[in-house]
Design a protein around this motif. Structure first.
Motif, PDB file in Angstrom:
ATOM      1  N   PHE A  85       0.832  -1.205   0.000  1.00  0.00           N
ATOM      2  CA  PHE A  85       0.000   0.000   0.000  1.00  0.00           C
ATOM      3  C   PHE A  85       0.870   1.259   0.000  1.00  0.00           C
ATOM      4  CE2 PHE A  85      -2.375   3.251   2.438  1.00  0.00           C
ATOM      5  CZ  PHE A  85      -3.443   3.423   1.559  1.00  0.00           C
ATOM      6  N   CYS A  86       1.931   1.243   0.808  1.00  0.00           N
ATOM      7  CA  CYS A  86       2.857   2.378   0.846  1.00  0.00           C
ATOM      8  C   CYS A  86       3.537   2.574  -0.510  1.00  0.00           C
ATOM      9  CB  CYS A  86       3.909   2.168   1.937  1.00  0.00           C
ATOM     10  SG  CYS A  86       3.251   2.167   3.623  1.00  0.00           S
ATOM     11  N   MET A  87       3.891   1.448  -1.141  1.00  0.00           N
ATOM     12  CA  MET A  87       4.552   1.520  -2.440  1.00  0.00           C
ATOM     13  C   MET A  87       3.656   2.191  -3.472  1.00  0.00           C
ATOM     14  SD  MET A  87       5.477  -1.474  -5.152  1.00  0.00           S
ATOM     15  CE  MET A  87       3.735  -1.486  -5.594  1.00  0.00           C
ATOM     16  N   TRP A  88       2.362   1.824  -3.478  1.00  0.00           N
ATOM     17  CA  TRP A  88       1.440   2.376  -4.462  1.00  0.00           C
ATOM     18  C   TRP A  88       1.155   3.856  -4.200  1.00  0.00           C
ATOM     19  CZ3 TRP A  88       0.353   0.765  -9.061  1.00  0.00           C
ATOM     20  CH2 TRP A  88       0.498  -0.589  -9.368  1.00  0.00           C
ATOM     21  N   SER A 113       8.275   9.064   5.269  1.00  0.00           N
ATOM     22  CA  SER A 113       8.479   9.314   6.701  1.00  0.00           C
ATOM     23  C   SER A 113       7.170   9.157   7.477  1.00  0.00           C
ATOM     24  CB  SER A 113       9.040  10.727   6.899  1.00  0.00           C
ATOM     25  OG  SER A 113      10.276  10.874   6.252  1.00  0.00           O
ATOM     26  N   ILE A 114       6.086   9.738   6.959  1.00  0.00           N
ATOM     27  CA  ILE A 114       4.795   9.659   7.642  1.00  0.00           C
ATOM     28  C   ILE A 114       4.290   8.219   7.695  1.00  0.00           C
ATOM     29  CG2 ILE A 114       2.359  10.324   7.513  1.00  0.00           C
ATOM     30  CD1 ILE A 114       3.295  12.993   6.317  1.00  0.00           C
ATOM     31  N   LEU A 115       4.371   7.522   6.564  1.00  0.00           N
ATOM     32  CA  LEU A 115       3.909   6.131   6.519  1.00  0.00           C
ATOM     33  C   LEU A 115       4.739   5.239   7.439  1.00  0.00           C
ATOM     34  CD1 LEU A 115       3.189   5.658   2.697  1.00  0.00           C
ATOM     35  CD2 LEU A 115       1.531   5.924   4.540  1.00  0.00           C
ATOM     36  N   ALA A 116       6.032   5.492   7.508  1.00  0.00           N
ATOM     37  CA  ALA A 116       6.896   4.694   8.383  1.00  0.00           C
ATOM     38  C   ALA A 116       6.531   4.880   9.847  1.00  0.00           C
ATOM     39  CB  ALA A 116       8.359   5.062   8.147  1.00  0.00           C
ATOM     40  N   VAL A 117       6.269   6.139  10.238  1.00  0.00           N
ATOM     41  CA  VAL A 117       5.893   6.415  11.629  1.00  0.00           C
ATOM     42  C   VAL A 117       4.554   5.755  11.960  1.00  0.00           C
ATOM     43  CG1 VAL A 117       5.210   8.239  13.230  1.00  0.00           C
ATOM     44  CG2 VAL A 117       7.213   8.560  11.778  1.00  0.00           C
ATOM     45  N   VAL A 118       3.592   5.870  11.044  1.00  0.00           N
ATOM     46  CA  VAL A 118       2.281   5.244  11.268  1.00  0.00           C
ATOM     47  C   VAL A 118       2.418   3.736  11.355  1.00  0.00           C
ATOM     48  CG1 VAL A 118       0.004   4.851  10.255  1.00  0.00           C
ATOM     49  CG2 VAL A 118       1.014   7.133  10.171  1.00  0.00           C
ATOM     50  N   TRP A 119       3.194   3.156  10.466  1.00  0.00           N
ATOM     51  CA  TRP A 119       3.395   1.708  10.452  1.00  0.00           C
ATOM     52  C   TRP A 119       4.073   1.255  11.737  1.00  0.00           C
ATOM     53  CZ3 TRP A 119       6.015  -1.151   5.732  1.00  0.00           C
ATOM     54  CH2 TRP A 119       5.803  -2.529   5.879  1.00  0.00           C
ATOM     55  N   ASP A 120       5.109   1.984  12.144  1.00  0.00           N
ATOM     56  CA  ASP A 120       5.822   1.654  13.385  1.00  0.00           C
ATOM     57  C   ASP A 120       4.876   1.723  14.585  1.00  0.00           C
ATOM     58  OD1 ASP A 120       7.785   1.099  15.198  1.00  0.00           O
ATOM     59  OD2 ASP A 120       8.941   2.922  14.870  1.00  0.00           O
ATOM     60  N   TRP A 121       4.042   2.730  14.611  1.00  0.00           N
ATOM     61  CA  TRP A 121       3.095   2.902  15.720  1.00  0.00           C
ATOM     62  C   TRP A 121       2.047   1.801  15.734  1.00  0.00           C
ATOM     63  CZ3 TRP A 121      -2.124   5.059  15.076  1.00  0.00           C
ATOM     64  CH2 TRP A 121      -2.797   5.191  16.293  1.00  0.00           C
ATOM     65  N   ARG A 122       1.532   1.428  14.542  1.00  0.00           N
ATOM     66  CA  ARG A 122       0.487   0.418  14.458  1.00  0.00           C
ATOM     67  C   ARG A 122       0.996  -0.982  14.778  1.00  0.00           C
ATOM     68  NH1 ARG A 122      -4.623   1.329  14.843  1.00  0.00           N
ATOM     69  NH2 ARG A 122      -5.066  -0.471  13.506  1.00  0.00           N
ATOM     70  N   THR A 123       2.278  -1.212  14.653  1.00  0.00           N
ATOM     71  CA  THR A 123       2.835  -2.547  14.900  1.00  0.00           C
ATOM     72  C   THR A 123       3.512  -2.652  16.273  1.00  0.00           C
ATOM     73  OG1 THR A 123       4.854  -1.924  13.714  1.00  0.00           O
ATOM     74  CG2 THR A 123       3.150  -3.065  12.457  1.00  0.00           C
ATOM     75  N   GLY A 124       3.200  -1.697  17.147  1.00  0.00           N
ATOM     76  CA  GLY A 124       3.808  -1.740  18.477  1.00  0.00           C
ATOM     77  C   GLY A 124       5.138  -1.018  18.449  1.00  0.00           C
ATOM     78  N   TRP A 125       5.142   0.213  18.798  1.00  0.00           N
ATOM     79  CA  TRP A 125       6.258   1.132  18.584  1.00  0.00           C
ATOM     80  C   TRP A 125       7.619   0.524  18.946  1.00  0.00           C
ATOM     81  CZ3 TRP A 125       6.733   5.564  16.051  1.00  0.00           C
ATOM     82  CH2 TRP A 125       7.866   6.344  16.283  1.00  0.00           C
ATOM     83  N   LYS A 126       8.500   0.427  17.911  1.00  0.00           N
ATOM     84  CA  LYS A 126       9.866  -0.057  18.114  1.00  0.00           C
ATOM     85  C   LYS A 126      10.891   1.056  17.896  1.00  0.00           C
ATOM     86  CE  LYS A 126       8.447  -4.286  18.709  1.00  0.00           C
ATOM     87  NZ  LYS A 126       8.509  -4.948  20.031  1.00  0.00           N
ATOM     88  N   GLY A 127      10.462   2.120  17.265  1.00  0.00           N
ATOM     89  CA  GLY A 127      11.349   3.265  17.041  1.00  0.00           C
ATOM     90  C   GLY A 127      12.178   3.204  15.777  1.00  0.00           C
ATOM     91  N   ILE A 134      13.556   7.846   8.623  1.00  0.00           N
ATOM     92  CA  ILE A 134      13.534   9.284   8.360  1.00  0.00           C
ATOM     93  C   ILE A 134      14.924   9.835   8.033  1.00  0.00           C
ATOM     94  CG2 ILE A 134      13.081  11.556   9.369  1.00  0.00           C
ATOM     95  CD1 ILE A 134      10.697  10.367  10.795  1.00  0.00           C
ATOM     96  N   PRO A 135      15.960   9.559   8.850  1.00  0.00           N
ATOM     97  CA  PRO A 135      17.286  10.100   8.494  1.00  0.00           C
ATOM     98  C   PRO A 135      17.833   9.539   7.184  1.00  0.00           C
ATOM     99  CG  PRO A 135      17.424   8.656  10.421  1.00  0.00           C
ATOM    100  CD  PRO A 135      15.984   8.899  10.167  1.00  0.00           C
TER     101      PRO A 135
END
Length: 220
Positions: A85-88, A113-127, A134-135
């Motif tokens: 979904f992110c790719m598309w 960056s936004i999709l990565a943060v959302v994905w990280d948050w939805r899968t149990g924040w690992k950071g 992002i960097p």
């Protein structure tokens, strides 16, 4: 012919705004037709586009099949769907912004960056989104933008503002360092360093061009 009072140039065709400064144009004469006909871009007949759709569907189906045969506590098939979904979404932005490659690159950095943060948050924040994605995205964007400008022989004004925006965006990891919320500091340190050096080079060597571009874009 149309005339831009801000840029002092005449333009052919029937445009509402100047492509250089985005100011409204005045009509001169009866030239109301476009010089080149507007041909809609079609992607449904593109073989690569169809292959990507088929590949996406195949990967999703296979991920569900493998997950059903080898069940685990983590429903990783949903991660696969999220990745596709992110790719598309990214591909859609590239297609929409295809006429402005530097702008497309900046949009890609923001979306990834936004999709990565959302994905990280939805899968149990690992950071991992702020530690690495992002960097790395910011540094890669600056490199790709510079290489693209050299390969395509773009003028400085065509990518200067977007290079400046990406450099500013690349300093965001510095805030993560100050807040001490990172598990792995090296990617953010590298990104901040590259961004500051890039911004310093742009301001020192292209300061006049930046000022002129800002005047045009802000209609000053």
């Amino acid at each position: 012919m149309q005339y831009c009072e801000h840029c002092k140039v005449y333009l052919r065709g029937n445009r509402k705004k100047c492509p250089l400064c985005q100011n409204s144009l005045k009509m001169n004469g009866n030239d109301s037709e476009e010089v080149f006909p507007e041909i809609p871009v079609t992607y449904q007949n593109n073989v690569i586009f169809r292959m990507l759709i088929f590949l996406s569907i195949s990967i999703i189906v296979m991920s569900f099949a493998v997950n059903a045969m080898f069940p685990t506590e983590v429903n990783w098939s949903m991660l696969v769907i999220s990745g596709i979904f992110c790719m598309w979404i990214s591909l859609g932005v590239v297609i929409k912004k295809r006429n402005n490659i530097p702008k497309s690159i900046v949009w890609q950095v923001a979306i990834i960056s936004i999709l990565a943060v959302v994905w990280d948050w939805r899968t149990g924040w690992k950071g991992w989104s702020i530690d690495f994605v992002i960097p790395i995205a910011c540094v890669v964007a600056m490199i790709v933008m510079y290489v693209t400008a050299k390969i395509m022989h773009l003028s400085v004004r065509n990518f200067l503002i977007y290079m400046l925006m990406d450099g500013i965006f690349g300093i965001i990891p510095f805030a993560f360092l100050l807040l001490d919320i990172l598990k792995y500091r090296y990617p953010s340190i590298v990104c901040t360093t590259v961004s500051i050096i890039s911004l310093a080079a742009i301001i020192i060597f292209e300061g006049e061009n930046i000022k002129e571009e800002l005047n045009k874009r802000m209609h000053l």
